[in-house]
Design a protein around this motif. Structure first.
Motif, PDB file in Angstrom:
ATOM      1  N   TYR A 113       4.718  11.104 -21.228  1.00 31.19           N
ATOM      2  CA  TYR A 113       4.390   9.870 -20.521  1.00 31.19           C
ATOM      3  C   TYR A 113       3.283   9.135 -21.268  1.00 31.19           C
ATOM      4  CZ  TYR A 113       6.969  12.278 -16.864  1.00 31.19           C
ATOM      5  OH  TYR A 113       7.945  12.956 -16.165  1.00 31.19           O
ATOM      6  N   SER A 115       0.158   6.447 -21.056  1.00 31.83           N
ATOM      7  CA  SER A 115      -0.802   5.762 -20.177  1.00 31.83           C
ATOM      8  C   SER A 115      -1.563   4.675 -20.928  1.00 31.83           C
ATOM      9  CB  SER A 115      -1.795   6.773 -19.594  1.00 31.83           C
ATOM     10  OG  SER A 115      -2.660   7.266 -20.598  1.00 31.83           O
ATOM     11  N   ASN A 141       6.136   5.973 -18.345  1.00 28.66           N
ATOM     12  CA  ASN A 141       4.751   5.521 -18.286  1.00 28.66           C
ATOM     13  C   ASN A 141       3.998   6.258 -17.188  1.00 28.66           C
ATOM     14  OD1 ASN A 141       5.109   3.579 -20.351  1.00 28.66           O
ATOM     15  ND2 ASN A 141       6.010   2.144 -18.862  1.00 28.66           N
ATOM     16  N   SER A 142       2.689   6.298 -17.323  1.00 35.73           N
ATOM     17  CA  SER A 142       1.846   6.985 -16.344  1.00 35.73           C
ATOM     18  C   SER A 142       0.501   6.294 -16.280  1.00 35.73           C
ATOM     19  CB  SER A 142       1.670   8.450 -16.744  1.00 35.73           C
ATOM     20  OG  SER A 142       0.755   9.096 -15.885  1.00 35.73           O
ATOM     21  N   THR A 143      -0.170   6.425 -15.158  1.00 38.21           N
ATOM     22  CA  THR A 143      -1.541   5.929 -15.021  1.00 38.21           C
ATOM     23  C   THR A 143      -2.458   7.101 -14.721  1.00 38.21           C
ATOM     24  OG1 THR A 143      -1.182   5.534 -12.656  1.00 38.21           O
ATOM     25  CG2 THR A 143      -0.776   3.690 -14.149  1.00 38.21           C
ATOM     26  N   VAL A 144      -3.585   7.148 -15.400  1.00 41.31           N
ATOM     27  CA  VAL A 144      -4.589   8.195 -15.174  1.00 41.31           C
ATOM     28  C   VAL A 144      -5.952   7.551 -15.059  1.00 41.31           C
ATOM     29  CG1 VAL A 144      -3.291  10.001 -16.367  1.00 41.31           C
ATOM     30  CG2 VAL A 144      -4.855   8.561 -17.656  1.00 41.31           C
ATOM     31  N   VAL A 188       0.674  13.594 -21.033  1.00 43.94           N
ATOM     32  CA  VAL A 188       0.272  12.230 -20.697  1.00 43.94           C
ATOM     33  C   VAL A 188      -0.630  11.735 -21.819  1.00 43.94           C
ATOM     34  CG1 VAL A 188      -0.802  10.724 -18.996  1.00 43.94           C
ATOM     35  CG2 VAL A 188       0.418  12.775 -18.235  1.00 43.94           C
ATOM     36  N   ALA A 221      -3.237  12.281 -12.254  1.00 39.32           N
ATOM     37  CA  ALA A 221      -2.192  11.745 -13.122  1.00 39.32           C
ATOM     38  C   ALA A 221      -0.961  11.474 -12.280  1.00 39.32           C
ATOM     39  CB  ALA A 221      -1.879  12.738 -14.223  1.00 39.32           C
TER      40      ALA A 221
END
Length: 224
Positions: A113, A115, A141-144, A188, A221
C-alpha cells in the motif's frame, strides 16, 4: 483454789513447755522463716538476679545496634558489597523478539500500500518484490498518522517470521502486529522510502528479532 488452767487454755502446751503453740495456734518463729528463705533466695538475691539479666539483654541490644551501624557504614562506603539481582533491560512493548529465520519468499504473501503522494509506488514495489519470489496479494493506497517513515510492516501472530523476511527487503521499517489470522504481510510505504536493499544482502540475513524502532505510540494504518 485449784491450780487448773483458765478455760480454753491448752493444757498440753503448759505442761510440755511448747512455746510455739498458744491456745491451739501455731506461732511462726524466726527459725521457721529461716528454713523457708534460705541464703540467696531472699528478695535482695532475686533483685540482683533480675538486674544481672537486664544488663545482659541491654548489652546484647547495644551490640546489635553497633553491628547494624557498622554494616550501614560499610555499604555506604562501598567496602561491603551486598549481592544484587541481575538487571535485565525490559523488552520493547509489542515487538516480537524471535529470533526468526529468513523464509523462502515463495511462501510469503505480501500486500503493498502507498501512503505517499507518488502515484503508482505500491505497484512498483509490489513488482520488485514479486521479482524476488514473493507472492503479491493486493496493492492500493493507505493513510497513516506518521511523518517521515520509510515503511510499516504489519502481520498477525502467525506471520511474524514472514514479516521478518519482508523487513530484510526494505531498510528502516517498523513492525506493527494486528489480529489477522493468516500469515500474510502488509507493507505500507512512507515518504522516505527509496528502494529495496540489494537482494544478496536480504538473502544473507542472519536469524534475529523483528525491528520496532519507534518509541512513541504506533500510528494507525488504514489500508484500502
Amino acid at each position: 483454789m485449784t491450780n487448773q488452767p483458765p478455760d480454753g487454755e491448752h493444757e498440753g502446751a503448759q505442761e510440755t513447755g511448747d512455746t510455739d503453740d498458744w491456745r491451739g495456734h501455731r506461732i511462726v518463729t524466726e527459725q521457721d522463716l529461716g528454713a523457708v528463705f534460705k541464703d540467696g533466695d531472699d528478695g535482695a538475691g532475686r533483685g540482683k538476679g533480675r538486674r544481672a539479666f537486664h544488663g545482659v539483654v541491654l548489652g546484647m541490644l547495644l551490640a546489635v545496634l553497633i553491628a547494624a551501624a557498622i554494616v550501614v557504614q560499610g555499604i555506604a562506603a562501598g567496602w561491603i558489597d551486598l549481592p544484587r539481582p541481575a538487571l535485565r533491560p525490559p523488552p520493547q512493548a509489542d515487538c516480537p523478539a524471535g529470533p526468526y529465520l529468513y523464509q523462502s519468499p515463495d511462501t510469503v504473501t505480501v500486500n503493498v500500500y502507498n501512503s505517499t503522494p507518488t502515484p503508482g509506488l505500491a505497484t512498483e514495489v509490489a513488482e520488485a518484490l514479486q521479482s524476488r519470489g514473493f507472492k503479491v496479494g493486493q496493492t492500493g493506497n493507505s493513510t497513516v498518522n506518521r511523518d517521515g517513515m520509510t515503511a510499516i510492516i504489519l502481520s498477525g501472530p502467525s506471520g511474524e517470521a514472514q514479516a521478518f523476511t519482508v523487513q530484510q527487503q526494505i531498510p528502516s521499517t517498523h513492525y506493527i502486529q494486528d489480529d489477522r489470522k493468516d500469515a500474510s504481510v502488509d507493507v505500507v510505504l512512507g515518504s522516505t522510502y527509496e528502494d529495496l536493499v540489494p537482494v544478496e544482502k536480504a538473502q544473507a540475513a542472519i536469524p534475529g528479532p523483528i525491528s520496532c524502532p519507534w518509541t512513541s505510540a504506533s500510528p494507525s494504518a488504514d489500508a484500502g
